[in-house]
Design an enzyme around this catalytic site. Structure first.
Site, PDB file in Angstrom:
ATOM      1  N   HIS A  34       0.937  -1.128   0.060  1.00 53.82           N
ATOM      2  CA  HIS A  34      -0.057  -0.098   0.132  1.00 53.82           C
ATOM      3  C   HIS A  34       0.774   1.137   0.115  1.00 53.82           C
ATOM      4  CE1 HIS A  34       1.095   0.401   4.189  1.00 53.82           C
ATOM      5  NE2 HIS A  34       0.589  -1.041   4.433  1.00 53.82           N
ATOM      6  N   GLY A  36       1.734   3.361   2.281  1.00 53.14           N
ATOM      7  CA  GLY A  36       2.800   3.283   3.339  1.00 53.14           C
ATOM      8  C   GLY A  36       4.147   2.709   2.869  1.00 53.14           C
ATOM      9  N   HIS A  37       3.918   1.210   2.357  1.00 56.20           N
ATOM     10  CA  HIS A  37       5.361   0.819   1.684  1.00 56.20           C
ATOM     11  C   HIS A  37       5.872   1.459   0.682  1.00 56.20           C
ATOM     12  CE1 HIS A  37       2.683  -2.917   3.099  1.00 56.20           C
ATOM     13  NE2 HIS A  37       3.875  -3.192   3.901  1.00 56.20           N
ATOM     14  N   LYS A 149       5.094   3.124  11.673  1.00 53.24           N
ATOM     15  CA  LYS A 149       3.898   2.646  11.862  1.00 53.24           C
ATOM     16  C   LYS A 149       4.331   1.314  12.992  1.00 53.24           C
ATOM     17  CE  LYS A 149      -0.001  -0.039  11.371  1.00 53.24           C
ATOM     18  NZ  LYS A 149       0.373  -1.235  10.811  1.00 53.24           N
ATOM     19  N   SER A 185      -2.389  -0.280   6.552  1.00 50.95           N
ATOM     20  CA  SER A 185      -1.821  -1.831   7.012  1.00 50.95           C
ATOM     21  C   SER A 185      -2.489  -2.827   6.038  1.00 50.95           C
ATOM     22  CB  SER A 185      -2.219  -2.110   8.342  1.00 50.95           C
ATOM     23  OG  SER A 185      -2.068  -3.424   8.609  1.00 50.95           O
ATOM     24  N   SER A 186      -1.584  -3.872   5.660  1.00 50.21           N
ATOM     25  CA  SER A 186      -2.212  -4.800   4.877  1.00 50.21           C
ATOM     26  C   SER A 186      -3.253  -5.455   5.416  1.00 50.21           C
ATOM     27  CB  SER A 186      -0.908  -5.985   4.600  1.00 50.21           C
ATOM     28  OG  SER A 186       0.373  -5.403   3.971  1.00 50.21           O
TER      29      SER A 186
HETATM   30  P1  AMP Z   1       5.015  -5.099   6.750  1.00 53.98           P
HETATM   31  O1  AMP Z   1       4.731  -5.491   5.061  1.00 53.98           O
HETATM   32  O2  AMP Z   1       3.746  -4.673   7.256  1.00 53.98           O
HETATM   33  O3  AMP Z   1       5.951  -6.082   7.231  1.00 53.98           O
HETATM   34  O4  AMP Z   1       5.727  -3.588   6.364  1.00 53.98           O
HETATM   35  C1  AMP Z   1       6.973  -3.492   6.000  1.00 53.98           C
HETATM   36  C2  AMP Z   1       7.420  -2.141   6.236  1.00 53.98           C
HETATM   37  O5  AMP Z   1       6.429  -1.104   5.870  1.00 53.98           O
HETATM   38  C3  AMP Z   1       7.706  -1.737   7.619  1.00 53.98           C
HETATM   39  O6  AMP Z   1       8.658  -1.071   7.811  1.00 53.98           O
HETATM   40  C4  AMP Z   1       6.327  -1.151   8.412  1.00 53.98           C
HETATM   41  O7  AMP Z   1       6.821  -0.476   9.285  1.00 53.98           O
HETATM   42  C5  AMP Z   1       6.265  -0.349   7.062  1.00 53.98           C
HETATM   43  N1  AMP Z   1       4.674   0.383   7.180  1.00 53.98           N
HETATM   44  C6  AMP Z   1       3.643  -0.510   6.954  1.00 53.98           C
HETATM   45  N2  AMP Z   1       2.603   0.330   7.136  1.00 53.98           N
HETATM   46  C7  AMP Z   1       3.089   1.470   6.990  1.00 53.98           C
HETATM   47  C8  AMP Z   1       2.454   2.789   7.013  1.00 53.98           C
HETATM   48  N3  AMP Z   1       1.054   3.042   7.135  1.00 53.98           N
HETATM   49  N4  AMP Z   1       3.333   3.956   6.949  1.00 53.98           N
HETATM   50  C9  AMP Z   1       4.359   3.836   6.801  1.00 53.98           C
HETATM   51  N5  AMP Z   1       5.288   2.573   7.072  1.00 53.98           N
HETATM   52  C10 AMP Z   1       4.513   1.566   6.844  1.00 53.98           C
END
Ligand code: AMP
Length: 281
Positions: A34, A36-37, A149, A185-186
């Site tokens: 998303h 955020g990533h 996050k 968030s996913s």
């Molecule tokens: P994940 O795929 O949930 O393991 O997240 C991968 C990276 O993306 C991690 O460093 C998370 O902190 C970051 N991340 C996830 N959601 C967000 C968000 N809403 N804003 C900023 N970074 C994010």
């Protein structure tokens, strides 16, 4: 964009890039990408010659009753999104190639991992530290961007890099939110329409605490009480924790003085959501 599945090939390519004098930026993810990533990828892209992104739903950071199998996946969509922000290498390994059946070496952080999410997810940060160490050894990044996050994860990775002398700079990426304030968030995909509305209680309670601190209320008992009250009003919402901790040591504080990390985890139905802010007083 090159898709690399084999860990050995990823490491070989990273070594070649380093020998050619290129700087490598790296963003590890579990996919189902998303904005955020993508914001982390753009930040890394701007600072390095080569951008590597990994998509790996890491089994060792999930507890036995957690959502490893149900975790949302959509590789084709993720691939297109990575392409759109200029990713050079998408590392997409199979779990069996990342962990030997008799793997027996783990990276365990011992001070910051037992509180907040670590209290309700035993072993989670051991899995995170181990996989991030392995990914750093395969991708050889100069710089790696992690999202605020996951505030505790970010601080634990920074501590790991400091204590184990990984030659990588950790960059913090700000939380990206939906227009109504819900942190992206996913796992938001799991929410029904009604739960999606109820999920706003996380951000709303953080906003309330921030406003109270600005108005001069520094007593954590009062602040937490108000937040718990707001969340209790939401049907389907069950608090895992609402914690005020020192921003560096993650030890609980009784007053907001200096930099305090305010972090919370709330289950909306069966979906566990987290959010946080740093209070400065
Ligand atoms: P994940 O795929 O949930 O393991 O997240 C991968 C990276 O993306 C991690 O460093 C998370 O902190 C970051 N991340 C996830 N959601 C967000 C968000 N809403 N804003 C900023 N970074 C994010």
């Amino acid at each position: 964009m090159k898709i690399v599945q084999s860990p050995q090939e990823m490491q070989r390519r990273a070594l070649e890039l380093k020998r050619a004098g290129k700087t490598i930026g790296f963003v590890p993810t579990m996919g189902f990408l998303h904005e955020g990533h993508l914001s982390l990828m753009k930040a890394a892209r701007a600072q390095c010659d080569v951008l590597v992104v990994s998509i790996f739903v890491n089994p060792t950071q999930f507890g036995p009753n957690e959502d490893l199998d149900a975790y949302p996946r959509d590789f084709e969509r993720d691939e297109a999104l990575c392409n759109s922000v200029g990713v050079d290498y998408l590392f997409y390994p199979e779990p069996a190639t990342m962990y030997a059946d008799d793997a027996s070496v783990w990276v365990d952080e011992e001070r910051l991992s037992g509180v907040l999410c670590g209290a309700s997810r035993p072993g989670h940060f051991r899995g995170v530290c181990t996989v991030v160490s392995k990914l750093f050894n395969l991708v050889l990044p100069d710089l790696s961007v992690f999202g605020e996050k996951d505030a505790q994860q970010l601080r634990i990775i920074e501590r790991m890099v400091r204590d184990l002398n990984f030659p990588v700079q950790i960059v913090r990426g700000p939380i990206v939110r939906e227009p109504d304030g819900l942190a992206m968030s996913s796992r938001n995909k799991y929410l029904t329409e009604e739960q999606r509305r109820n999920a706003l209680c996380l951000r709303r309670s953080l906003d309330r605490a921030e406003a109270m601190v600005k108005a001069g209320e520094h007593d954590v008992r009062v602040l937490r009480g108000e937040m718990e009250h707001l969340i209790a009003d939401v049907p389907d919402g069950v608090i895992d924790y609402v914690s005020f901790v020192d921003d560096v040591s993650l030890e609980p504080v009784e007053r907001v003085d200096g930099r305090v990390l305010l972090a919370l985890a709330v289950k909306i139905g069966s979906t566990r959501l987290i959010d946080n802010t740093v209070l400065v007083a």
